[in-house]
Design an enzyme around this catalytic site. Sequence first.
Site, PDB file in Angstrom:
ATOM      1  N   ASP A  50      20.540 -19.767  15.069  1.00  0.00           N
ATOM      2  CA  ASP A  50      20.706 -19.071  16.606  1.00  0.00           C
ATOM      3  C   ASP A  50      21.570 -17.973  16.454  1.00  0.00           C
ATOM      4  OD1 ASP A  50      20.541 -17.833  19.019  1.00  0.00           O
ATOM      5  OD2 ASP A  50      18.740 -19.374  19.406  1.00  0.00           O
ATOM      6  N   TYR A 149      17.571  -1.190  26.098  1.00  0.00           N
ATOM      7  CA  TYR A 149      17.686  -1.537  23.881  1.00  0.00           C
ATOM      8  C   TYR A 149      18.806  -0.914  23.986  1.00  0.00           C
ATOM      9  CZ  TYR A 149      17.228  -0.824  19.130  1.00  0.00           C
ATOM     10  OH  TYR A 149      17.398  -0.740  17.648  1.00  0.00           O
ATOM     11  N   LYS A 200      -3.552   1.660  11.568  1.00  0.00           N
ATOM     12  CA  LYS A 200      -4.509   2.430  12.735  1.00  0.00           C
ATOM     13  C   LYS A 200      -5.615   3.214  11.654  1.00  0.00           C
ATOM     14  CE  LYS A 200      -2.142   2.672  17.007  1.00  0.00           C
ATOM     15  NZ  LYS A 200      -2.183   3.368  18.409  1.00  0.00           N
ATOM     16  N   ARG A 220       9.594  13.140  16.364  1.00  0.00           N
ATOM     17  CA  ARG A 220      10.759  11.744  15.843  1.00  0.00           C
ATOM     18  C   ARG A 220      11.136  12.361  14.532  1.00  0.00           C
ATOM     19  NH1 ARG A 220      10.737  10.987  19.924  1.00  0.00           N
ATOM     20  NH2 ARG A 220      10.520   9.028  21.391  1.00  0.00           N
ATOM     21  N   ARG A 283      12.878  13.091  19.425  1.00  0.00           N
ATOM     22  CA  ARG A 283      14.464  12.787  18.262  1.00  0.00           C
ATOM     23  C   ARG A 283      14.731  12.989  16.864  1.00  0.00           C
ATOM     24  NH1 ARG A 283      15.603   7.243  20.386  1.00  0.00           N
ATOM     25  NH2 ARG A 283      16.094   8.194  22.057  1.00  0.00           N
TER      26      ARG A 283
HETATM   27  P1  NAD Z   1      14.302  -6.461  12.690  1.00  0.00           P
HETATM   28  O1  NAD Z   1      13.757  -6.612  13.522  1.00  0.00           O
HETATM   29  O2  NAD Z   1      13.047  -6.674  11.684  1.00  0.00           O
HETATM   30  O3  NAD Z   1      15.711  -7.231  12.784  1.00  0.00           O
HETATM   31  C1  NAD Z   1      16.438  -8.256  13.226  1.00  0.00           C
HETATM   32  C2  NAD Z   1      16.490  -9.616  12.749  1.00  0.00           C
HETATM   33  O4  NAD Z   1      17.259 -10.249  13.994  1.00  0.00           O
HETATM   34  C3  NAD Z   1      15.289 -10.715  13.318  1.00  0.00           C
HETATM   35  O5  NAD Z   1      14.937 -10.963  12.054  1.00  0.00           O
HETATM   36  C4  NAD Z   1      15.416 -11.411  13.858  1.00  0.00           C
HETATM   37  O6  NAD Z   1      14.554 -12.491  14.045  1.00  0.00           O
HETATM   38  C5  NAD Z   1      16.959 -11.149  13.749  1.00  0.00           C
HETATM   39  N1  NAD Z   1      17.521 -12.258  15.846  1.00  0.00           N
HETATM   40  C6  NAD Z   1      16.752 -11.755  17.202  1.00  0.00           C
HETATM   41  N2  NAD Z   1      17.664 -12.993  17.256  1.00  0.00           N
HETATM   42  C7  NAD Z   1      18.333 -13.482  16.793  1.00  0.00           C
HETATM   43  C8  NAD Z   1      19.178 -14.288  17.398  1.00  0.00           C
HETATM   44  N3  NAD Z   1      18.864 -15.458  18.195  1.00  0.00           N
HETATM   45  N4  NAD Z   1      20.014 -15.161  15.979  1.00  0.00           N
HETATM   46  C9  NAD Z   1      19.783 -14.766  14.651  1.00  0.00           C
HETATM   47  N5  NAD Z   1      18.691 -13.816  14.577  1.00  0.00           N
HETATM   48  C10 NAD Z   1      18.223 -13.500  15.282  1.00  0.00           C
HETATM   49  O7  NAD Z   1      14.674  -5.194  13.153  1.00  0.00           O
HETATM   50  P2  NAD Z   1      14.780  -4.141  11.467  1.00  0.00           P
HETATM   51  O8  NAD Z   1      14.219  -3.269  12.188  1.00  0.00           O
HETATM   52  O9  NAD Z   1      15.255  -4.696  10.416  1.00  0.00           O
HETATM   53  O10 NAD Z   1      16.658  -3.389  12.209  1.00  0.00           O
HETATM   54  C11 NAD Z   1      18.270  -4.225  12.255  1.00  0.00           C
HETATM   55  C12 NAD Z   1      18.765  -3.635  12.556  1.00  0.00           C
HETATM   56  O11 NAD Z   1      18.796  -2.070  12.825  1.00  0.00           O
HETATM   57  C13 NAD Z   1      18.728  -4.439  14.401  1.00  0.00           C
HETATM   58  O12 NAD Z   1      20.088  -4.153  15.402  1.00  0.00           O
HETATM   59  C14 NAD Z   1      18.325  -2.639  15.271  1.00  0.00           C
HETATM   60  O13 NAD Z   1      18.333  -2.542  16.823  1.00  0.00           O
HETATM   61  C15 NAD Z   1      18.565  -1.937  13.931  1.00  0.00           C
HETATM   62  N6  NAD Z   1      17.709  -0.268  14.117  1.00  0.00           N
HETATM   63  C16 NAD Z   1      16.939   0.017  13.636  1.00  0.00           C
HETATM   64  C17 NAD Z   1      16.054   0.569  14.026  1.00  0.00           C
HETATM   65  C18 NAD Z   1      14.557   0.482  12.783  1.00  0.00           C
HETATM   66  O14 NAD Z   1      13.875   2.015  12.650  1.00  0.00           O
HETATM   67  N7  NAD Z   1      14.125  -0.580  11.859  1.00  0.00           N
HETATM   68  C19 NAD Z   1      16.754   2.034  14.246  1.00  0.00           C
HETATM   69  C20 NAD Z   1      17.705   1.776  14.872  1.00  0.00           C
HETATM   70  C21 NAD Z   1      18.223   0.622  14.561  1.00  0.00           C
END
Ligand code: NAD
Length: 323
Positions: A50, A149, A200, A220, A283
């Site tokens: 964590d 966020y 869906k 988007r 966006r």
């Molecule tokens: P995701 O939610 O699949 O992956 C994020 C991971 O962080 C998860 O596996 C989660 O378990 C882990 N996590 C959360 N809290 C935690 C903690 N306390 N300790 C350890 N791990 C923890 O998201 P993603 O789509 O893979 O996105 C990855 C990154 O990219 C994120 O920072 C997200 O904000 C950013 N992002 C993603 C997108 C997108 O379209 N997917 C767009 C913009 C930004």
Amino acid sequence: MKSALVCGAGGFIGHHLVSRLKDEGMWVCGVDIKPPEFSASRADEFKLVDLRDPTATYKCLDRDFDEVYQLAADMGGAGYVFTGENCAAVMHNSALININVVDACRQAGVGRVFFSSSACVYPLYNQQDPQNPTCAEATVYPALPDSEYGWEKLFAERLYLTYARNYGMTCRIARYHNIFGPEGTWQGGREKAPAALCRKVAMAEDGGEIEIWGDGEQTRSFLYIDECLEATLRLMRSDCDEPLNIGSDEMISIDGLAQAIAHIAGKKLSLHHIAGPTGVRGRTSDNRLIRETLGWAPSARLNEGLKSTYRWIAEQVAATGQA
Ligand code: NAD
């Protein structure tokens, strides 16, 4: 052998990133609070940690990593970040993670640190017109993200920038725009638009209807995971020390996205618009700076990525007996 630490390696992008770094021959450690959901991680070591806990985070930096990728965050699609119910958790959890990871990297003297920011940092007032949104990197201030966020991401960008300025760290920051592909969350409330619409469509009968949040005219752009990883590595290994958009500039409405997926599925479906969290009206990624800075920008067509994503989600739907 070069080594990398991937924080958030149990998540969608982090899991794919681990595979990509392994393909390159690196030694990779993955860290997450949970393992990947759909296939085993290829990381040489995977730690369940964590990252809100500073002591546990410092322990993850137990060797001289050449690269650290910080992707861990408390996040989800519109149904998670725009309802208002998860705002405190998003800010608290992601801010703690970012504070701990960047400081652990400083203490350990890590070579390069990558932080995944988001297009959600861009101000609401530049994204009111669905046909003409402005998301050039320099337009991020005066700040007015449309979600907490986005505010947390903006704070974290500034955090990584100040660590670079005050401690001489090499930090790279990407503003991801809607990344999609196989093995992403597709149900449960945290899924994003492409996955939700694929689900869906996969569950609908030919000739039936699917629900769309809002009027469907909101626009988007969506970037396929492979190009996201290519851009991430190019940015990480570049000398670009300012935040850069990583996204597609092929803009499409949500109705258009639903129709494209229905076409791939070979189904005729009508769209039923209902109230729901939708985010900004328009966006898309502005790719002028990435092209100028890296001499490269994403170019794959949306439809290609949608085909493999739909195929994977349709398989998941069938496997769970929901088809
Ligand atoms: P995701 O939610 O699949 O992956 C994020 C991971 O962080 C998860 O596996 C989660 O378990 C882990 N996590 C959360 N809290 C935690 C903690 N306390 N300790 C350890 N791990 C923890 O998201 P993603 O789509 O893979 O996105 C990855 C990154 O990219 C994120 O920072 C997200 O904000 C950013 N992002 C993603 C997108 C997108 O379209 N997917 C767009 C913009 C930004």
